[in-house]
Design a protein around this motif. Structure first.
Motif, PDB file in Angstrom:
ATOM      1  N   GLU A 112       0.816  -1.221   0.000  1.00 41.14           N
ATOM      2  CA  GLU A 112       0.000   0.000   0.000  1.00 41.14           C
ATOM      3  C   GLU A 112       0.848   1.268   0.000  1.00 41.14           C
ATOM      4  OE1 GLU A 112      -2.673  -0.423   3.324  1.00 41.14           O
ATOM      5  OE2 GLU A 112      -3.904  -1.905   2.292  1.00 41.14           O
ATOM      6  N   VAL A 113       1.915   1.256  -0.807  1.00 42.43           N
ATOM      7  CA  VAL A 113       2.761   2.444  -0.896  1.00 42.43           C
ATOM      8  C   VAL A 113       2.457   3.251  -2.159  1.00 42.43           C
ATOM      9  CG1 VAL A 113       4.609   1.399   0.444  1.00 42.43           C
ATOM     10  CG2 VAL A 113       4.640   1.196  -2.045  1.00 42.43           C
ATOM     11  N   GLY A 114       1.668   2.687  -3.042  1.00 40.94           N
ATOM     12  CA  GLY A 114       1.349   3.394  -4.273  1.00 40.94           C
ATOM     13  C   GLY A 114       2.474   3.297  -5.283  1.00 40.94           C
ATOM     14  N   THR A 115       2.109   3.207  -6.551  1.00 41.85           N
ATOM     15  CA  THR A 115       3.108   3.135  -7.611  1.00 41.85           C
ATOM     16  C   THR A 115       3.495   4.535  -8.045  1.00 41.85           C
ATOM     17  OG1 THR A 115       2.357   0.988  -8.435  1.00 41.85           O
ATOM     18  CG2 THR A 115       3.552   2.391  -9.978  1.00 41.85           C
ATOM     19  N   SER A 116       4.776   4.834  -7.957  1.00 38.21           N
ATOM     20  CA  SER A 116       5.281   6.131  -8.388  1.00 38.21           C
ATOM     21  C   SER A 116       6.675   5.947  -8.960  1.00 38.21           C
ATOM     22  CB  SER A 116       5.303   7.118  -7.217  1.00 38.21           C
ATOM     23  OG  SER A 116       6.093   6.614  -6.151  1.00 38.21           O
ATOM     24  N   ILE A 117       7.099   6.890  -9.757  1.00 40.10           N
ATOM     25  CA  ILE A 117       8.407   6.792 -10.396  1.00 40.10           C
ATOM     26  C   ILE A 117       9.504   7.080  -9.366  1.00 40.10           C
ATOM     27  CG2 ILE A 117       9.875   7.707 -12.213  1.00 40.10           C
ATOM     28  CD1 ILE A 117       7.434   6.116 -13.187  1.00 40.10           C
ATOM     29  N   SER A 118      10.512   6.224  -9.376  1.00 43.32           N
ATOM     30  CA  SER A 118      11.590   6.354  -8.389  1.00 43.32           C
ATOM     31  C   SER A 118      12.410   7.627  -8.619  1.00 43.32           C
ATOM     32  CB  SER A 118      12.514   5.141  -8.475  1.00 43.32           C
ATOM     33  OG  SER A 118      13.609   5.283  -7.597  1.00 43.32           O
ATOM     34  N   THR A 119      12.880   8.174  -7.545  1.00 43.82           N
ATOM     35  CA  THR A 119      13.775   9.339  -7.597  1.00 43.82           C
ATOM     36  C   THR A 119      15.188   8.975  -7.133  1.00 43.82           C
ATOM     37  OG1 THR A 119      13.079   9.985  -5.360  1.00 43.82           O
ATOM     38  CG2 THR A 119      11.873  10.948  -7.207  1.00 43.82           C
ATOM     39  N   LYS A 120      15.457   7.667  -7.008  1.00 43.24           N
ATOM     40  CA  LYS A 120      16.750   7.211  -6.469  1.00 43.24           C
ATOM     41  C   LYS A 120      17.797   7.166  -7.584  1.00 43.24           C
ATOM     42  CE  LYS A 120      18.584   3.641  -3.344  1.00 43.24           C
ATOM     43  NZ  LYS A 120      18.719   4.519  -2.191  1.00 43.24           N
ATOM     44  N   ASP A 121      18.657   8.147  -7.623  1.00 45.75           N
ATOM     45  CA  ASP A 121      19.693   8.229  -8.651  1.00 45.75           C
ATOM     46  C   ASP A 121      20.828   7.270  -8.310  1.00 45.75           C
ATOM     47  OD1 ASP A 121      21.203   9.080 -10.809  1.00 45.75           O
ATOM     48  OD2 ASP A 121      22.110  10.739  -9.705  1.00 45.75           O
ATOM     49  N   ARG A 122      21.202   6.441  -9.274  1.00 49.12           N
ATOM     50  CA  ARG A 122      22.249   5.436  -9.028  1.00 49.12           C
ATOM     51  C   ARG A 122      23.398   5.495 -10.040  1.00 49.12           C
ATOM     52  NH1 ARG A 122      20.421   0.949  -5.729  1.00 49.12           N
ATOM     53  NH2 ARG A 122      18.192   1.034  -5.267  1.00 49.12           N
ATOM     54  N   ALA A 123      23.324   6.373 -11.014  1.00 51.22           N
ATOM     55  CA  ALA A 123      24.263   6.307 -12.138  1.00 51.22           C
ATOM     56  C   ALA A 123      25.593   6.995 -11.858  1.00 51.22           C
ATOM     57  CB  ALA A 123      23.622   6.893 -13.384  1.00 51.22           C
ATOM     58  N   SER A 124      26.316   6.523 -10.857  1.00 52.87           N
ATOM     59  CA  SER A 124      27.682   6.994 -10.646  1.00 52.87           C
ATOM     60  C   SER A 124      28.645   6.077 -11.399  1.00 52.87           C
ATOM     61  CB  SER A 124      28.018   6.982  -9.154  1.00 52.87           C
ATOM     62  OG  SER A 124      28.159   5.650  -8.693  1.00 52.87           O
ATOM     63  N   PHE A 166       9.473   1.792 -11.286  1.00 54.08           N
ATOM     64  CA  PHE A 166       8.095   2.039 -10.872  1.00 54.08           C
ATOM     65  C   PHE A 166       7.851   1.839  -9.374  1.00 54.08           C
ATOM     66  CE2 PHE A 166       8.174   1.142 -15.360  1.00 54.08           C
ATOM     67  CZ  PHE A 166       7.356   2.120 -15.881  1.00 54.08           C
ATOM     68  N   SER A 167       8.888   2.024  -8.584  1.00 55.01           N
ATOM     69  CA  SER A 167       8.732   1.955  -7.138  1.00 55.01           C
ATOM     70  C   SER A 167       9.712   2.916  -6.491  1.00 55.01           C
ATOM     71  CB  SER A 167       8.987   0.530  -6.631  1.00 55.01           C
ATOM     72  OG  SER A 167       8.706   0.432  -5.249  1.00 55.01           O
ATOM     73  N   ASP A 168       9.189   3.983  -5.910  1.00 58.11           N
ATOM     74  CA  ASP A 168      10.039   4.982  -5.267  1.00 58.11           C
ATOM     75  C   ASP A 168      10.334   4.555  -3.833  1.00 58.11           C
ATOM     76  OD1 ASP A 168      11.552   7.231  -4.972  1.00 58.11           O
ATOM     77  OD2 ASP A 168       9.854   8.572  -4.607  1.00 58.11           O
ATOM     78  N   THR A 169      11.038   3.419  -3.727  1.00 55.40           N
ATOM     79  CA  THR A 169      11.326   2.804  -2.432  1.00 55.40           C
ATOM     80  C   THR A 169      12.795   2.393  -2.399  1.00 55.40           C
ATOM     81  OG1 THR A 169      10.691   0.605  -3.242  1.00 55.40           O
ATOM     82  CG2 THR A 169       8.950   1.940  -2.240  1.00 55.40           C
ATOM     83  N   PHE A 170      13.163   1.600  -1.409  1.00 55.34           N
ATOM     84  CA  PHE A 170      14.537   1.158  -1.206  1.00 55.34           C
ATOM     85  C   PHE A 170      15.130   0.532  -2.467  1.00 55.34           C
ATOM     86  CE2 PHE A 170      17.514  -2.246   0.071  1.00 55.34           C
ATOM     87  CZ  PHE A 170      18.459  -1.500   0.759  1.00 55.34           C
ATOM     88  N   ALA A 171      14.333  -0.224  -3.227  1.00 58.13           N
ATOM     89  CA  ALA A 171      14.844  -0.971  -4.377  1.00 58.13           C
ATOM     90  C   ALA A 171      14.709  -0.214  -5.691  1.00 58.13           C
ATOM     91  CB  ALA A 171      14.109  -2.313  -4.492  1.00 58.13           C
TER      92      ALA A 171
END
Length: 246
Positions: free
Chosen positions: A118-130, A191-196
């Motif tokens: 129940e966290v809702g689907t949203s676009i992730s903001t977690k930048d990983r491209a180092s 499609f998950s703005d969470t840890f993963a």
């Protein structure tokens, strides 16, 4: 593909379901870890990686006899490339079907995991491209390709489930990127703005690094096992089991 394998539509369904469940495990366990251990990132990673190791091992055992349990366009691409000369492995149509099924499955798995928690689907903001993360993806994907196709080349494909699970679990920790090593899973995790999750802007570079890693893995494989292409039909699990499933 050899004639005793299940029809392509059935293998596509297996790839869709397997990849969907894999991303569900990755994203779902990441959300659970974030909720259970909000102040300890190391513990979150341990929980996430443990669930992925166990889940991936089971998924390979379930879907391997049907589709080979690729769950990964990079693995499917290498299977096609290696099998072209000997007439083994995926056909070009099969490669396209697998890649589409895997990508759609990955997206659905992320959406479903979000819904379960129940966290809702949203676009992730977690930048990983180092640069370090991209190098980690090259290493992770090269090692995965080398492992999978070495097992097939040495007729040890039956060990793929525990071996691949163990490798991915280890790569969570020894690579800076936490070992996505999979273009479909990478897209699904947008499609998950969470840890993963992973931000869309990081995805093209991640996928390019994964493809470079796959090429490195193929190069190492052919250096060590020049006849590896002849066993492309046995990736990830030997397809004699397909006679029962078909």
């Amino acid at each position: 593909m050899i004639s005793n394998q299940p029809p392509l539509w059935r293998r596509a369904v297996a790839e869709f379901l397997g990849t969907s469940l894999l991303v569900m495990i990755v994203v779902g366990s990441g959300i659970a870890a974030q909720q259970l251990s909000p102040n300890d990132v190391g513990l979150q990673l341990l929980q996430n990686s443990t669930a992925t190791v166990l889940g991936l091992t089971v998924l390979i055992l379930v879907f391997g006899p049907i589709s080979g349990a690729h769950f990964n366009p990079a693995v499917s691409l290498v299977d096609w490339v290696l099998g072209r000369r000997s007439g083994t492995g995926l056909t070009l149509a099969g490669l396209g079907t697998y890649a589409v099924s895997q990508t759609l499955g990955a997206i659905s798995g992320s959406v479903y995991a979000n819904a379960m928690f129940e966290v809702g689907t949203s676009i992730s903001t977690k930048d990983r491209a180092s640069s370090g993360h991209l190098l980690g993806e090259v290493v992770a994907t090269a090692g995965l390709v080398l492992l999978i196709f070495t097992l097939a080349a040495t007729q040890r494909g039956v060990l793929a489930a525990p071996a691949v699970g163990a490798y991915i679990g280890a790569a969570y920790w020894f690579t800076s990127s936490t070992s996505f090593a999979n273009p479909a899973v990478t897209i699904g995790r947008i499609f998950s703005d969470t840890f993963a999750g992973i931000a869309p802007g990081s995805v093209p570079a991640f996928i390019l690094a994964q493809l470079v890693g796959a090429a490195v893995g193929v190069g190492l494989l052919l250096l060590l096992f020049p006849s590896a292409g002849r066993t492309a039909d046995d990736v990830v699990l030997p397809h004699e089991a397909g006679r029962v499933a078909s």
